[in-house]
Design a protein around this motif. Structure first.
Motif, PDB file in Angstrom:
ATOM      1  N   THR A 193     -54.831  26.127  89.473  1.00  0.00           N
ATOM      2  CA  THR A 193     -55.154  27.346  89.482  1.00  0.00           C
ATOM      3  C   THR A 193     -56.380  27.636  90.220  1.00  0.00           C
ATOM      4  N   ARG A 209     -50.754  36.098  92.398  1.00  0.00           N
ATOM      5  CA  ARG A 209     -50.972  36.807  91.332  1.00  0.00           C
ATOM      6  C   ARG A 209     -50.770  36.473  90.007  1.00  0.00           C
ATOM      7  N   THR A 210     -49.973  35.539  89.939  1.00  0.00           N
ATOM      8  CA  THR A 210     -49.630  34.818  88.680  1.00  0.00           C
ATOM      9  C   THR A 210     -51.002  34.033  88.272  1.00  0.00           C
TER      10      THR A 210
END
Length: 258
Positions: A193, A209-210
């Motif tokens: 991430t 976006r996640t």
């Protein structure tokens, strides 16, 4: 001549200071931790910078180079390594050995040891940050953050989230081996991430976006914006800050000294 007891007490170091000095000496004797937190992020940055394609402007990245994106990622990697890999193992080991329980019966409270650990890992991250920026600037011409105040704010929020995450991992780990296992499980998704394998800015929109809903994904975007000279989006700072607050609350709620 005998020194009065009051004078000796005046010159005696405070328990918290004594703990910090002791933990600092122990920390310096952990070459593996120092390597992975301080040296490895910059080493990875150097290796990537030696790839010719990573030093060329990419229209898909708004004319920036891939190496430009990896200096903030190197900073995030240092933060994640310190918070998720190092801190929970140290804290769980101290608890498993009964050190925290014994400290509770002395003037030195367990919180002093916890504060010392957080401070030392914070300093290690700061050293790693300076090293990554220096190598990026001197070796590959990466610009320094154009918005240093916003950059520093994002780093502090991210560090708080990572250290609190490490304390939470320790809270749910009865033994050091369990802490190592959980920390490893958490470590690799955290690196993803943060953009270690693929920069967040280069991810497909849905995935990006996640990822931005995670503390390190949002932090990656905030650091990138600050590097470009813009104040980080309050949305990204807010996501990282909310995660930090939630993780601090979880650590306080479930952490046990013995």
């Amino acid at each position: 001549m005998t020194v009065p007891a009051a004078s000796r007490a005046t010159h005696a170091p405070r328990p918290s200071v004594a703990v910090l000095k002791t933990e600092a000496r122990l920390f310096r004797r952990e070459p593996a931790a120092l390597f992975w937190i301080i040296a490895f992020p910059t080493l990875l940055l150097t290796i990537l910078g030696l790839i010719p394609a990573f030093r060329e402007a990419d229209p898909a990245l708004g004319g920036r180079r891939v190496i430009d994106l990896y200096v903030p990622i190197a900073v995030l990697l240092a933060i994640i390594t310190a918070g998720v890999q190092a801190v929970p193992i140290v804290l769980t080991n101290y608890r498993e050995l009964g050190i925290l329980r014994r400290l509770s019966t002395t003037p030195v409270r367990p919180r002093s040891l916890l504060s010392a650990q957080l401070a030392l890992h914070g300093v290690a991250v700061l050293v790693s940050l300076v090293l990554a920026m220096a190598v990026g600037r001197l070796a590959f011409g990466v610009a320094l953050p154009g918005q240093p105040a916003g950059y520093l704010l994002a780093v502090v929020l991210t560090l708080c989230a990572a250290l609190a995450l490490g304390a939470t991992v320790s809270a749910f780990s009865r033994t050091t081996k369990v802490a190592q296992t959980i920390a490893t499980i958490v470590y690799f998704p955290s690196m993803f991430t943060a953009g270690v394998w693929v920069p967040v800015q280069a991810m497909p929109e849905i995935l990006r976006r996640t990822v931005e809903l995670t503390p390190f994904g949002a932090a990656s975007q905030a650091l990138d914006q600050a590097t470009a000279g813009h104040w980080p989006s309050w949305t990204h700072l807010g996501v990282t800050g909310v995660w930090a607050a939630l993780l601090v609350g979880a650590a306080v709620r479930w952490f046990r000294w013995e």
